[in-house]
Design a protein around this motif. Structure first.
Motif, PDB file in Angstrom:
ATOM      1  N   ALA A  78      94.994  87.983  89.568  1.00 56.51           N
ATOM      2  CA  ALA A  78      96.140  87.828  90.471  1.00 56.51           C
ATOM      3  C   ALA A  78      96.862  86.506  90.220  1.00 56.51           C
ATOM      4  CB  ALA A  78      95.673  87.911  91.921  1.00 56.51           C
ATOM      5  N   SER A  79      96.101  85.420  90.045  1.00 59.13           N
ATOM      6  CA  SER A  79      96.725  84.115  89.787  1.00 59.13           C
ATOM      7  C   SER A  79      97.435  84.092  88.447  1.00 59.13           C
ATOM      8  CB  SER A  79      95.660  83.012  89.831  1.00 59.13           C
ATOM      9  OG  SER A  79      95.134  82.860  91.128  1.00 59.13           O
ATOM     10  N   PHE A  80      96.802  84.621  87.444  1.00 62.33           N
ATOM     11  CA  PHE A  80      97.407  84.608  86.112  1.00 62.33           C
ATOM     12  C   PHE A  80      98.650  85.507  86.055  1.00 62.33           C
ATOM     13  CE2 PHE A  80      92.894  83.670  84.523  1.00 62.33           C
ATOM     14  CZ  PHE A  80      93.128  82.305  84.477  1.00 62.33           C
ATOM     15  N   GLU A  81      98.587  86.643  86.741  1.00 61.53           N
ATOM     16  CA  GLU A  81      99.764  87.524  86.768  1.00 61.53           C
ATOM     17  C   GLU A  81     100.926  86.863  87.509  1.00 61.53           C
ATOM     18  OE1 GLU A  81      98.293  91.213  88.349  1.00 61.53           O
ATOM     19  OE2 GLU A  81      97.897  92.016  86.327  1.00 61.53           O
ATOM     20  N   GLN A  82     100.612  86.111  88.573  1.00 58.71           N
ATOM     21  CA  GLN A  82     101.668  85.392  89.290  1.00 58.71           C
ATOM     22  C   GLN A  82     102.303  84.332  88.386  1.00 58.71           C
ATOM     23  OE1 GLN A  82     100.501  83.652  93.058  1.00 58.71           O
ATOM     24  NE2 GLN A  82     102.424  82.512  93.257  1.00 58.71           N
ATOM     25  N   LEU A  83     101.467  83.674  87.571  1.00 54.35           N
ATOM     26  CA  LEU A  83     101.996  82.676  86.644  1.00 54.35           C
ATOM     27  C   LEU A  83     102.943  83.336  85.636  1.00 54.35           C
ATOM     28  CD1 LEU A  83     100.067  79.791  84.951  1.00 54.35           C
ATOM     29  CD2 LEU A  83     101.552  81.250  83.586  1.00 54.35           C
ATOM     30  N   LEU A  84     102.542  84.486  85.122  1.00 54.27           N
ATOM     31  CA  LEU A  84     103.398  85.178  84.154  1.00 54.27           C
ATOM     32  C   LEU A  84     104.743  85.541  84.767  1.00 54.27           C
ATOM     33  CD1 LEU A  84     100.960  87.630  82.306  1.00 54.27           C
ATOM     34  CD2 LEU A  84     101.571  85.284  81.711  1.00 54.27           C
ATOM     35  N   THR A  85     104.716  85.957  86.021  1.00 53.52           N
ATOM     36  CA  THR A  85     105.949  86.384  86.691  1.00 53.52           C
ATOM     37  C   THR A  85     106.827  85.207  87.109  1.00 53.52           C
ATOM     38  OG1 THR A  85     104.831  88.363  87.536  1.00 53.52           O
ATOM     39  CG2 THR A  85     106.846  87.680  88.654  1.00 53.52           C
ATOM     40  N   ASP A  86     106.201  84.205  87.728  1.00 55.86           N
ATOM     41  CA  ASP A  86     106.977  83.108  88.322  1.00 55.86           C
ATOM     42  C   ASP A  86     107.338  82.015  87.325  1.00 55.86           C
ATOM     43  OD1 ASP A  86     106.593  84.513  90.636  1.00 55.86           O
ATOM     44  OD2 ASP A  86     105.210  83.080  91.567  1.00 55.86           O
ATOM     45  N   TYR A  87     106.559  81.902  86.232  1.00 55.60           N
ATOM     46  CA  TYR A  87     106.776  80.802  85.288  1.00 55.60           C
ATOM     47  C   TYR A  87     106.764  81.324  83.848  1.00 55.60           C
ATOM     48  CZ  TYR A  87     105.570  78.251  89.515  1.00 55.60           C
ATOM     49  OH  TYR A  87     105.537  77.792  90.810  1.00 55.60           O
ATOM     50  N   PRO A  88     107.762  82.116  83.490  1.00 52.99           N
ATOM     51  CA  PRO A  88     107.780  82.736  82.151  1.00 52.99           C
ATOM     52  C   PRO A  88     107.871  81.721  81.013  1.00 52.99           C
ATOM     53  CG  PRO A  88     109.883  83.038  83.266  1.00 52.99           C
ATOM     54  CD  PRO A  88     108.932  82.506  84.297  1.00 52.99           C
ATOM     55  N   ASP A  89     108.283  80.486  81.310  1.00 54.06           N
ATOM     56  CA  ASP A  89     108.392  79.471  80.264  1.00 54.06           C
ATOM     57  C   ASP A  89     107.232  78.489  80.282  1.00 54.06           C
ATOM     58  OD1 ASP A  89     110.851  80.488  79.393  1.00 54.06           O
ATOM     59  OD2 ASP A  89     111.920  79.404  80.977  1.00 54.06           O
ATOM     60  N   SER A  90     106.195  78.764  81.060  1.00 55.60           N
ATOM     61  CA  SER A  90     105.046  77.864  81.150  1.00 55.60           C
ATOM     62  C   SER A  90     104.317  77.762  79.816  1.00 55.60           C
ATOM     63  CB  SER A  90     104.064  78.364  82.221  1.00 55.60           C
ATOM     64  OG  SER A  90     102.848  77.635  82.183  1.00 55.60           O
ATOM     65  N   VAL A  91     103.811  76.552  79.508  1.00 55.37           N
ATOM     66  CA  VAL A  91     103.022  76.386  78.289  1.00 55.37           C
ATOM     67  C   VAL A  91     101.684  77.110  78.406  1.00 55.37           C
ATOM     68  CG1 VAL A  91     104.083  74.189  77.658  1.00 55.37           C
ATOM     69  CG2 VAL A  91     102.043  74.196  79.109  1.00 55.37           C
ATOM     70  N   ARG A  92     101.328  77.518  79.608  1.00 60.46           N
ATOM     71  CA  ARG A  92     100.093  78.270  79.828  1.00 60.46           C
ATOM     72  C   ARG A  92     100.329  79.781  79.806  1.00 60.46           C
ATOM     73  NH1 ARG A  92      95.775  74.946  78.941  1.00 60.46           N
ATOM     74  NH2 ARG A  92      95.660  73.210  80.433  1.00 60.46           N
ATOM     75  N   HIS A  93     101.523  80.203  79.492  1.00 64.52           N
ATOM     76  CA  HIS A  93     101.860  81.624  79.564  1.00 64.52           C
ATOM     77  C   HIS A  93     100.944  82.461  78.674  1.00 64.52           C
ATOM     78  CE1 HIS A  93     104.428  85.268  79.492  1.00 64.52           C
ATOM     79  NE2 HIS A  93     104.883  84.814  80.653  1.00 64.52           N
ATOM     80  N   ASP A  94     100.717  81.992  77.432  1.00 66.45           N
ATOM     81  CA  ASP A  94      99.864  82.773  76.533  1.00 66.45           C
ATOM     82  C   ASP A  94      98.415  82.731  76.987  1.00 66.45           C
ATOM     83  OD1 ASP A  94      99.685  80.062  75.846  1.00 66.45           O
ATOM     84  OD2 ASP A  94      99.281  80.489  73.727  1.00 66.45           O
ATOM     85  N   ASN A  95      97.945  81.533  77.439  1.00 69.82           N
ATOM     86  CA  ASN A  95      96.582  81.432  77.956  1.00 69.82           C
ATOM     87  C   ASN A  95      96.356  82.424  79.098  1.00 69.82           C
ATOM     88  OD1 ASN A  95      97.302  78.989  76.619  1.00 69.82           O
ATOM     89  ND2 ASN A  95      95.566  77.925  77.564  1.00 69.82           N
ATOM     90  N   ALA A  96      97.313  82.442  80.025  1.00 65.43           N
ATOM     91  CA  ALA A  96      97.177  83.304  81.195  1.00 65.43           C
ATOM     92  C   ALA A  96      97.145  84.772  80.797  1.00 65.43           C
ATOM     93  CB  ALA A  96      98.321  83.041  82.174  1.00 65.43           C
ATOM     94  N   GLY A  97      98.039  85.168  79.891  1.00 61.49           N
ATOM     95  CA  GLY A  97      98.052  86.556  79.445  1.00 61.49           C
ATOM     96  C   GLY A  97      96.761  86.947  78.747  1.00 61.49           C
ATOM     97  N   TYR A  98      96.256  86.034  77.937  1.00 61.90           N
ATOM     98  CA  TYR A  98      94.986  86.280  77.246  1.00 61.90           C
ATOM     99  C   TYR A  98      93.838  86.427  78.232  1.00 61.90           C
ATOM    100  CZ  TYR A  98      90.755  85.140  74.606  1.00 61.90           C
ATOM    101  OH  TYR A  98      89.490  85.149  74.073  1.00 61.90           O
ATOM    102  N   LEU A  99      93.795  85.535  79.223  1.00 62.80           N
ATOM    103  CA  LEU A  99      92.694  85.571  80.172  1.00 62.80           C
ATOM    104  C   LEU A  99      92.751  86.779  81.104  1.00 62.80           C
ATOM    105  CD1 LEU A  99      92.372  81.790  81.026  1.00 62.80           C
ATOM    106  CD2 LEU A  99      90.849  83.188  79.631  1.00 62.80           C
ATOM    107  N   ILE A 100      93.934  87.301  81.343  1.00 61.39           N
ATOM    108  CA  ILE A 100      94.026  88.574  82.079  1.00 61.39           C
ATOM    109  C   ILE A 100      93.290  89.657  81.287  1.00 61.39           C
ATOM    110  CG2 ILE A 100      95.567  90.423  82.845  1.00 61.39           C
ATOM    111  CD1 ILE A 100      97.659  88.220  83.425  1.00 61.39           C
ATOM    112  N   GLY A 101      93.577  89.705  79.984  1.00 58.79           N
ATOM    113  CA  GLY A 101      92.906  90.683  79.140  1.00 58.79           C
ATOM    114  C   GLY A 101      91.407  90.491  79.108  1.00 58.79           C
ATOM    115  N   ARG A 102      90.980  89.225  79.029  1.00 64.17           N
ATOM    116  CA  ARG A 102      89.550  88.952  79.003  1.00 64.17           C
ATOM    117  C   ARG A 102      88.885  89.335  80.319  1.00 64.17           C
ATOM    118  NH1 ARG A 102      87.106  85.605  75.585  1.00 64.17           N
ATOM    119  NH2 ARG A 102      85.303  86.560  76.614  1.00 64.17           N
ATOM    120  N   ALA A 103      89.559  89.056  81.425  1.00 56.13           N
ATOM    121  CA  ALA A 103      89.007  89.420  82.730  1.00 56.13           C
ATOM    122  C   ALA A 103      88.897  90.941  82.861  1.00 56.13           C
ATOM    123  CB  ALA A 103      89.875  88.850  83.843  1.00 56.13           C
ATOM    124  N   GLN A 104      89.920  91.648  82.433  1.00 55.43           N
ATOM    125  CA  GLN A 104      89.873  93.111  82.493  1.00 55.43           C
ATOM    126  C   GLN A 104      88.765  93.659  81.590  1.00 55.43           C
ATOM    127  OE1 GLN A 104      91.344  94.671  84.712  1.00 55.43           O
ATOM    128  NE2 GLN A 104      93.486  94.100  85.027  1.00 55.43           N
TER     129      GLN A 104
END
Length: 334
Positions: free
Chosen positions: A86-112
Motif C-alpha cells: 500500500a505504501s509503495f503503491e501510494q509512492l508510485l501514484t503520488d510521486y511519479p518522479d521520485s528517485v525511489r520510484h523503481d525501488n518501490a515498484g520492485y519491492l511491490i513485486g517482491r512483496a507479491q
C-alpha cells in the motif's frame, strides 16, 4: 549468491540512509514446486541480497516520498507485506518522479512474490521494468519475474527472463540463481542436453554459488535420463560433498539406481541400504526397498527377497511399488 557469505538459513539487509542506496534481503529459498521433485523452495530457505548499485542521488530523508518509502520498507521488513504494498503503491501514484520510484515498484513485486501471488508479482515487476529499464534493480526484477513464471509452470515465459537476468548483469546477486534456473527450466522442458550445458556453466561461472548442489543434482538427473550413468554417478557423488544439502537422499537413491542400471548389484544394494540408514524419512524409501527386492531376486536370494517384500508391505502398504515387487518375486521363482 555465495554459501560462504550468506549461508542457507539467514537473510540480511541494510539500508544506508541519507541518500545511500538500498540493500535488500531476498525472500529466501529451495523448491517444493510440482515440477520434478525438488524438495524445498529456494525462495524460502536460500538467502540473497540485492545489488545496491550506486547512490540514487538527491535523497532527502525528510521529503514526503522518502518518508513514505521508508514507511513501506519498515512494513516490508516486519513482514507486513500488505501495508508495504500500500505504501509503495501510494509512492508510485503520488510521486511519479521520485528517485525511489523503481525501488518501490520492485519491492511491490517482491512483496507479491513472497505472498505467492505470482500473477501480481509478474505484473508489478513488468510495470517496473517498463518504466525503468535501466534501473539498478533491473536484473533482480527480471529474475523474480522469471521465478514467478516458473512457479506457475510458465516455463516458456520463464526461460528468456532467466537468460535476460544473467545477460543484464552477470555479476548481480541473483545471476548464479538465474543461471541455475536456465538449466533447471531446460530440464523441466525435456531439453536434457541443453540442461547439461547450462548447469555445467554454473560451476564454471559461479563456483561459489549456493546453488551448486542443486545444479549437480539436476545435472545428474539429466545424465541419468539420457542413460549416461557414469556421469550421472559423478554428479550425484558431488551432491554428497555439500554439507547440509537437501538432495542427499535423492543422490543416494539415484547413485543406487545408476549402479543397478549398469548391473552393479552390490554397489546398488549398498547405496539403497545407506539411503535407508541415513535418511529414514526420505520419499524414496519404498522405491529403495522395491529395488532391494529386485536385487535379491536377481541374485537368486529368495529368502532376502521375501524378507524385503515383507518390509515393503509392512512399512508401505499403499506404495505403488508393492504390487510390482510382488510380481517380480513371483516371476523370479521366489
Amino acid at each position: 549468491m555465495t554459501r560462504s557469505t550468506f549461508g542457507r538459513l539467514a537473510c540480511a539487509r541494510a539500508v544506508l540512509l541519507a541518500g545511500a542506496a538500498l540493500l535488500l534481503a531476498s525472500g529466501c529459498g529451495h523448491d517444493a514446486t510440482p515440477l520434478a521433485d525438488m524438495p524445498q523452495d529456494p525462495d524460502l530457505t536460500d538467502p540473497g541480497m540485492d545489488n545496491p548499485g550506486t547512490d540514487p542521488g538527491g535523497v532527502d530523508p525528510n521529503a514526503p516520498d522518502e518518508i513514505l518509502f521508508q514507511q513501506g520498507l519498515m512494513a516490508y521488513d516486519l513482514g507486513d507485506y500488505a501495508s508495504a504494498i500500500a505504501s509503495f503503491e501510494q509512492l508510485l501514484t503520488d510521486y511519479p518522479d521520485s528517485v525511489r520510484h523503481d525501488n518501490a515498484g520492485y519491492l511491490i513485486g517482491r512483496a507479491q512474490y513472497t505472498l505467492q501471488d505470482f500473477a501480481a508479482a509478474d505484473e508489478a515487476l513488468s510495470a517496473m521494468l517498463t518504466a525503468h529499464p535501466d534501473s539498478l534493480f533491473a536484473a533482480s526484477a527480471l529474475y523474480f519475474r522469471a521465478r514467478s513464471r516458473f512457479r506457475t509452470a510458465d516455463l516458456a515465459g520463464a526461460l528468456p527472463e532467466f537468460r535476460a537476468a544473467v545477460e543484464t548483469d552477470p555479476t548481480s546477486v541473483y545471476a548464479d540463481n538465474a543461471q541455475y534456473y536456465i538449466g533447471r527450466t531446460l530440464y523441466e522442458t525435456g531439453d536434457l542436453a541443453g540442461a547439461v550445458v547450462e548447469l555445467q556453466k554454473l560451476a564454471t561461472d559461479y563456483p561459489d554459488s549456493s546453488y551448486r548442489d542443486n545444479a549437480s543434482y539436476y545435472l545428474g538427473r539429466a545424465y541419468f535420463e539420457q542413460a549416461d550413468f557414469p556421469n550421472a554417478i559423478a554428479s550425484f557423488e558431488e551432491v554428497l560433498t555439500y554439507t547440509g544439502t537437501f538432495y542427499a537422499d535423492n543422490a543416494y537413491y539415484f547413485i543406487a539406481r545408476s549402479d543397478y542400471e549398469q548391473g552393479d548389484l552390490a554397489g546398488a544394494m549398498s547405496y539403497f541400504q545407506q539411503l535407508e540408514a541415513q535418511h529414514p524419512g526420505s520419499q524414496y524409501i519404498d522405491n529403495a526397498i522395491y529395488y532391494e527386492v529386485r536385487i535379491d531376486v536377481d541374485q537368486a536370494d529368495c529368502v532376502g527377497a521375501n524378507a524385503d517384500l515383507a518390509r515393503l508391505s509392512s512399512q508401505f502398504p499403499a506404495s505403488p511399488y508393492l504390487a510390482q515387487a510382488q510380481t517380480y518375486v513371483t516371476g523370479g521363482g521366489c
